[in-house]
Design a protein around this motif. Structure first.
Motif, PDB file in Angstrom:
ATOM      1  N   ALA A 269      21.191 -75.379 -18.599  1.00 26.64           N
ATOM      2  CA  ALA A 269      20.946 -75.793 -20.067  1.00 26.64           C
ATOM      3  C   ALA A 269      19.888 -74.825 -20.583  1.00 26.64           C
ATOM      4  N   SER A 270      18.983 -74.345 -19.695  1.00 22.43           N
ATOM      5  CA  SER A 270      17.773 -73.552 -20.156  1.00 22.43           C
ATOM      6  C   SER A 270      18.512 -72.273 -20.540  1.00 22.43           C
ATOM      7  N   ALA A 271      19.359 -71.691 -19.625  1.00 23.88           N
ATOM      8  CA  ALA A 271      19.972 -70.387 -19.935  1.00 23.88           C
ATOM      9  C   ALA A 271      20.798 -70.619 -21.340  1.00 23.88           C
ATOM     10  N   GLU A 272      21.368 -71.605 -21.479  1.00 25.46           N
ATOM     11  CA  GLU A 272      22.324 -71.818 -22.763  1.00 25.46           C
ATOM     12  C   GLU A 272      21.287 -71.604 -24.120  1.00 25.46           C
ATOM     13  N   GLN A 273      20.260 -72.446 -23.977  1.00 26.17           N
ATOM     14  CA  GLN A 273      19.092 -72.378 -25.035  1.00 26.17           C
ATOM     15  C   GLN A 273      18.499 -70.795 -25.259  1.00 26.17           C
ATOM     16  N   ALA A 274      18.098 -70.447 -24.208  1.00 32.98           N
ATOM     17  CA  ALA A 274      17.424 -69.183 -24.219  1.00 32.98           C
ATOM     18  C   ALA A 274      18.523 -68.201 -24.732  1.00 32.98           C
ATOM     19  N   LEU A 275      19.771 -68.218 -24.294  1.00 34.34           N
ATOM     20  CA  LEU A 275      20.786 -67.242 -24.761  1.00 34.34           C
ATOM     21  C   LEU A 275      20.937 -67.337 -26.569  1.00 34.34           C
ATOM     22  N   SER A 276      21.106 -68.785 -26.851  1.00 34.28           N
ATOM     23  CA  SER A 276      21.198 -69.012 -28.097  1.00 34.28           C
ATOM     24  C   SER A 276      19.957 -68.669 -29.036  1.00 34.28           C
ATOM     25  N   GLU A 277      18.734 -68.436 -28.708  1.00 31.96           N
ATOM     26  CA  GLU A 277      17.641 -68.021 -29.324  1.00 31.96           C
ATOM     27  C   GLU A 277      17.533 -66.398 -29.386  1.00 31.96           C
ATOM     28  N   LEU A 278      18.051 -65.821 -28.147  1.00 29.27           N
ATOM     29  CA  LEU A 278      17.896 -64.586 -28.209  1.00 29.27           C
ATOM     30  C   LEU A 278      19.102 -64.121 -29.165  1.00 29.27           C
ATOM     31  N   ARG A 279      20.431 -64.663 -29.376  1.00 28.69           N
ATOM     32  CA  ARG A 279      21.317 -64.046 -30.255  1.00 28.69           C
ATOM     33  C   ARG A 279      20.857 -64.355 -31.737  1.00 28.69           C
ATOM     34  N   ALA A 280      20.260 -65.563 -31.889  1.00 25.93           N
ATOM     35  CA  ALA A 280      19.860 -65.771 -33.155  1.00 25.93           C
ATOM     36  C   ALA A 280      18.559 -64.807 -33.718  1.00 25.93           C
ATOM     37  N   ALA A 281      17.640 -64.471 -32.548  1.00 22.84           N
ATOM     38  CA  ALA A 281      16.840 -63.221 -33.015  1.00 22.84           C
ATOM     39  C   ALA A 281      17.397 -62.159 -33.459  1.00 22.84           C
ATOM     40  N   ARG A 282      18.166 -61.803 -32.650  1.00 21.62           N
ATOM     41  CA  ARG A 282      19.143 -60.380 -32.883  1.00 21.62           C
ATOM     42  C   ARG A 282      19.684 -60.272 -34.123  1.00 21.62           C
ATOM     43  N   LYS A 283      19.937 -61.462 -35.056  1.00 21.49           N
ATOM     44  CA  LYS A 283      20.555 -61.518 -36.164  1.00 21.49           C
ATOM     45  C   LYS A 283      19.758 -61.332 -37.229  1.00 21.49           C
ATOM     46  N   LYS A 284      18.406 -61.423 -36.944  1.00 17.78           N
ATOM     47  CA  LYS A 284      17.242 -61.418 -38.071  1.00 17.78           C
ATOM     48  C   LYS A 284      17.001 -60.043 -38.108  1.00 17.78           C
ATOM     49  N   PRO A 285      16.913 -59.813 -39.325  1.00 17.85           N
ATOM     50  CA  PRO A 285      16.789 -58.247 -39.905  1.00 17.85           C
ATOM     51  C   PRO A 285      15.232 -57.754 -39.508  1.00 17.85           C
ATOM     52  N   SER A 286      15.044 -56.738 -38.749  1.00 16.48           N
ATOM     53  CA  SER A 286      13.922 -56.090 -38.736  1.00 16.48           C
ATOM     54  C   SER A 286      13.120 -55.868 -40.082  1.00 16.48           C
ATOM     55  N   PRO A 287      11.810 -55.362 -39.768  1.00 17.02           N
ATOM     56  CA  PRO A 287      11.007 -54.853 -40.989  1.00 17.02           C
ATOM     57  C   PRO A 287      11.823 -53.732 -41.895  1.00 17.02           C
ATOM     58  N   SER A 288      12.671 -53.175 -41.279  1.00 14.92           N
ATOM     59  CA  SER A 288      13.283 -52.176 -41.806  1.00 14.92           C
ATOM     60  C   SER A 288      14.605 -52.522 -42.522  1.00 14.92           C
TER      61      SER A 288
END
Length: 292
Positions: A269-288
């Motif tokens: 369950a922890s891995a599922e949550q961490a994976l979800s947060e990681l993928r969500a963070a990757r979709k966020k645009p960077s400052p550029s």
């Protein structure tokens, strides 16, 4: 002016200059002190101990309300400490403290943690145990203050100087150099941190994991995975979230594997949550403006 007067004047001037160059403590507080009764110590006594250790390390600890000199860049110290009741079966107690150090006006502190196991003296004598706990607490406070002094001394240094200090004979200087390099996200800190992953003490490991997360070096992911496999599921869950925070392809692959097949449901369950947060963070645009 005669020779004696001249020498006195030079001595006074030298002392004044020396004091002005010493770090100025703008605020000093003991935020929390739990279990002080274990060692017959009060919060005020812990405050006095911290002040004494700072003064011994050449800090200026002025009376409350004093104004720092115009050229000073003041520092603030906040201490939290805890002592545990002696475990009669194992005949041990423990000392834990966190000393936060920051420039006045800055939000992000350096957080120096120290934990120590105290063994009961022969005979299980209560008074001797109190003395041992007080000595361990004094040592822990002194160690945190020495690292604080090293941090403040090294803070203006260039990266190359900090890298050289990683081999210093003084452990406080080495630790300070690592923290400053981590704060600058410099990967020269990585080998020293990975070496500390070999420690047996879980509290030491947790401190290292926190620094690796702050460093955000993808090269730390696989060593963290190896360290987690050698520990129980509680530490594995903590590492799972750390790996997710660090990110990268190896992190995502590992979290996907753990989420789909680990034998412990809480780790999955922890891995599922961490994976979800990681993928969500990757979709966020960077400052550029590009995806991360």
């Amino acid at each position: 002016m005669n020779r004696a007067s001249l020498l006195i004047g030079l001595a006074v001037l030298s002392a004044a200059c020396s004091k002005s160059n010493r770090p100025w403590v703008d605020r000093l507080e003991v935020d929390a002190f739990e279990g002080g009764e274990v060692a017959s110590l009060s919060k005020d006594q812990l405050h006095a101990l911290l002040a004494a250790k700072l003064e011994a390390s050449k800090f200026v600890v002025p009376p409350e309300g004093s104004k720092p000199p115009s050229e000073a860049r003041p520092w603030r110290f906040r201490l939290a400490a805890g002592l545990t009741e002696p475990d009669l079966e194992r005949q041990t107690s423990s000392v834990a403290l966190v000393l936060e150090v920051r420039h006045t006006g800055e939000a992000e502190p350096f957080s120096l943690e120290s934990r120590q196991l105290v063994k009961a003296p022969p005979g299980n004598d209560v008074e001797l145990m109190q003395i041992a706990i007080r000595e361990a607490l004094e040592e822990a406070v002194g160690r945190a203050v020495r690292e604080s002094a090293a941090l403040i001394s090294l803070e203006p240094s260039a990266d190359g100087v900090l890298i050289d200090k990683l081999k210093d004979a003084d452990v406080a200087v080495r630790d300070a150099a690592v923290r400053l390099l981590v704060r600058r996200h410099h990967k020269a800190a990585l080998p020293a941190l990975l070496e500390r992953l070999k420690a047996d003490d879980l509290d030491t490991l947790r401190n290292v994991v926190g620094l690796l997360v702050e460093l955000r070096a993808p090269e730390a992911v696989n060593p963290l995975i190896e360290a987690a496999h050698q520990r129980g599921p509680v530490f594995q869950r903590e590492v799972v979230f750390a790996i997710g925070a660090i990110g990268g392809d190896d992190a995502e692959a590992y979290l996907d594997l753990v989420a789909s097949g680990h034998e412990d449901p809480l780790v999955r369950a922890s891995a599922e949550q961490a994976l979800s947060e990681l993928r969500a963070a990757r979709k966020k645009p960077s400052p550029s403006g590009e995806p991360r």
